[in-house]
Design a protein around this motif. Structure first.
Motif, PDB file in Angstrom:
ATOM      1  N   TRP A 245       0.796  -1.214   0.000  1.00  0.00           N
ATOM      2  CA  TRP A 245       0.000   0.000   0.000  1.00  0.00           C
ATOM      3  C   TRP A 245       0.833   1.271   0.000  1.00  0.00           C
ATOM      4  N   ASP A 246       2.131   1.147   0.182  1.00  0.00           N
ATOM      5  CA  ASP A 246       2.978   2.346   0.168  1.00  0.00           C
ATOM      6  C   ASP A 246       3.632   2.445  -1.201  1.00  0.00           C
ATOM      7  N   SER A 247       2.998   3.150  -2.113  1.00  0.00           N
ATOM      8  CA  SER A 247       3.492   3.206  -3.481  1.00  0.00           C
ATOM      9  C   SER A 247       4.659   4.165  -3.655  1.00  0.00           C
ATOM     10  N   LYS A 248       4.933   5.020  -2.651  1.00  0.00           N
ATOM     11  CA  LYS A 248       5.990   6.015  -2.782  1.00  0.00           C
ATOM     12  C   LYS A 248       7.290   5.591  -2.123  1.00  0.00           C
ATOM     13  N   GLY A 249       7.328   4.412  -1.552  1.00  0.00           N
ATOM     14  CA  GLY A 249       8.565   3.935  -0.951  1.00  0.00           C
ATOM     15  C   GLY A 249       9.491   3.317  -1.981  1.00  0.00           C
ATOM     16  N   GLN A 250      10.770   3.229  -1.655  1.00  0.00           N
ATOM     17  CA  GLN A 250      11.719   2.599  -2.552  1.00  0.00           C
ATOM     18  C   GLN A 250      11.488   1.092  -2.605  1.00  0.00           C
ATOM     19  N   ASP A 251      11.929   0.479  -3.684  1.00  0.00           N
ATOM     20  CA  ASP A 251      11.741  -0.971  -3.837  1.00  0.00           C
ATOM     21  C   ASP A 251      12.502  -1.753  -2.779  1.00  0.00           C
ATOM     22  N   CYS A 252      13.658  -1.254  -2.372  1.00  0.00           N
ATOM     23  CA  CYS A 252      14.435  -1.964  -1.357  1.00  0.00           C
ATOM     24  C   CYS A 252      13.684  -2.015  -0.037  1.00  0.00           C
ATOM     25  N   ALA A 253      12.923  -0.967   0.282  1.00  0.00           N
ATOM     26  CA  ALA A 253      12.127  -0.977   1.511  1.00  0.00           C
ATOM     27  C   ALA A 253      11.011  -1.996   1.430  1.00  0.00           C
ATOM     28  N   LYS A 254      10.407  -2.148   0.265  1.00  0.00           N
ATOM     29  CA  LYS A 254       9.345  -3.125   0.090  1.00  0.00           C
ATOM     30  C   LYS A 254       9.890  -4.550   0.204  1.00  0.00           C
ATOM     31  N   TYR A 255      11.057  -4.785  -0.381  1.00  0.00           N
ATOM     32  CA  TYR A 255      11.664  -6.111  -0.280  1.00  0.00           C
ATOM     33  C   TYR A 255      12.063  -6.425   1.155  1.00  0.00           C
ATOM     34  N   GLN A 256      12.542  -5.407   1.876  1.00  0.00           N
ATOM     35  CA  GLN A 256      12.947  -5.614   3.259  1.00  0.00           C
ATOM     36  C   GLN A 256      11.743  -5.930   4.142  1.00  0.00           C
ATOM     37  N   SER A 257      10.594  -5.364   3.838  1.00  0.00           N
ATOM     38  CA  SER A 257       9.397  -5.667   4.623  1.00  0.00           C
ATOM     39  C   SER A 257       8.996  -7.131   4.471  1.00  0.00           C
ATOM     40  N   VAL A 258       9.159  -7.676   3.274  1.00  0.00           N
ATOM     41  CA  VAL A 258       8.876  -9.103   3.072  1.00  0.00           C
ATOM     42  C   VAL A 258       9.890  -9.959   3.813  1.00  0.00           C
ATOM     43  N   THR A 259      11.159  -9.558   3.782  1.00  0.00           N
ATOM     44  CA  THR A 259      12.195 -10.300   4.505  1.00  0.00           C
ATOM     45  C   THR A 259      11.917 -10.299   6.006  1.00  0.00           C
ATOM     46  N   THR A 260      11.462  -9.167   6.529  1.00  0.00           N
ATOM     47  CA  THR A 260      11.134  -9.092   7.952  1.00  0.00           C
ATOM     48  C   THR A 260      10.013 -10.052   8.318  1.00  0.00           C
ATOM     49  N   ILE A 261       8.995 -10.146   7.467  1.00  0.00           N
ATOM     50  CA  ILE A 261       7.887 -11.070   7.733  1.00  0.00           C
ATOM     51  C   ILE A 261       8.378 -12.517   7.713  1.00  0.00           C
ATOM     52  N   ILE A 262       9.226 -12.847   6.736  1.00  0.00           N
ATOM     53  CA  ILE A 262       9.733 -14.222   6.634  1.00  0.00           C
ATOM     54  C   ILE A 262      10.570 -14.575   7.862  1.00  0.00           C
ATOM     55  N   GLU A 263      11.350 -13.624   8.358  1.00  0.00           N
ATOM     56  CA  GLU A 263      12.174 -13.888   9.546  1.00  0.00           C
ATOM     57  C   GLU A 263      11.328 -14.154  10.785  1.00  0.00           C
ATOM     58  N   LYS A 264      10.121 -13.607  10.830  1.00  0.00           N
ATOM     59  CA  LYS A 264       9.246 -13.788  11.992  1.00  0.00           C
ATOM     60  C   LYS A 264       8.342 -15.014  11.872  1.00  0.00           C
TER      61      LYS A 264
END
Length: 242
Positions: A165-184
């Protein structure tokens, strides 16, 4: 001078972005650090200080566990309560706040208040071993696990917001959010199993507590004979024989 200009331009861009959002209910989080720009450290606010105060109460309750039961079992309970507090609450908030800044809108204020409620509930139900071990008659273990589970779900929602839902963020931030979910995910699975199992013992067990399904007031009260042994007749509701 260049550093001051970059900090000023970054602060101006953040302010312009906040002012340009005409949606009062939800605004997208602000990416705090971007590649190639000057690092801007987050400032501690009153909400963060209030969040930290709950860990003072948590440390007090954890110390009381080992004080009331200075045994390997007591130490196991201390570690078992301390690890979810740090993994489900502290590190999750620390990593998110280090990367993003939440705007002051209705949705994110509600989410922050809910996070404080989850933490307060978890700290409140850190009880001595004598209480937490009686899962079928005491709700402390179930409510502690449920609070940790809800906190993880809260963190997943914030990271999914960055990803989708955050279309103005950088792609690296979006990828990091997925990595954070996978780590949890491993922690989430363990907490889910613990919540379901403790909830089943408290609510679904036949010999559960006062609010257990199929239990009555006689079954909820534990009677003991002269030798200190629990009498089966009191639990089953049958009259005791002489």
């Amino acid at each position: 001078m260049n550093i001051l200009r970059r900090e000023k331009s970054l602060g101006t861009s953040i302010k312009h972005r906040e002012d340009s959002m005409d949606c009062w209910f939800r605004r997208p989080p602000i990416q705090r650090q971007k590649w190639g720009q000057t690092q801007v450290l987050p400032h501690v606010n009153w909400g963060d200080l209030f969040f930290d105060l709950f860990y003072v109460a948590g440390a007090y309750n954890l110390s009381y566990i080992i004080k009331s039961d200075p045994s390997p079992i007591g130490l196991l309970y201390v570690l078992g309560c301390f690890a979810p507090l740090m993994n489900c609450f502290w590190t999750q908030k620390l990593f998110y706040d280090g990367r993003f800044q939440l705007p002051d809108d209705i949705l994110h204020v509600i989410l922050e208040v809910l996070q404080l409620c989850f933490l307060a509930t978890a700290v409140l139900h850190i009880r001595p071993v004598a209480d937490m071990s009686l899962v079928s008659s005491n709700p402390d273990m179930f409510l502690f696990c449920l609070s940790c589970w809800l906190s993880l779900v809260h963190g997943f929602i914030l990271n999914l917001e960055i990803r989708f839902w955050d279309s103005k963020g950088q792609d690296c931030a979006k990828y990091q959010s997925v990595t954070t979910i996978i780590e949890k995910v491993p922690c989430f699975l363990l907490i889910t199993i613990a919540t379901i199992y403790s909830g089943y013992l408290y609510y679904g067990s036949n010999d559960g507590g006062e609010y257990g399904y199929g239990s009555n007031s006689t079954a909820a009260s534990h009677s003991y004979d002269g030798d200190g042994q629990r009498t089966l007749g009191a639990e089953s509701g049958l009259p005791e024989s002489d």
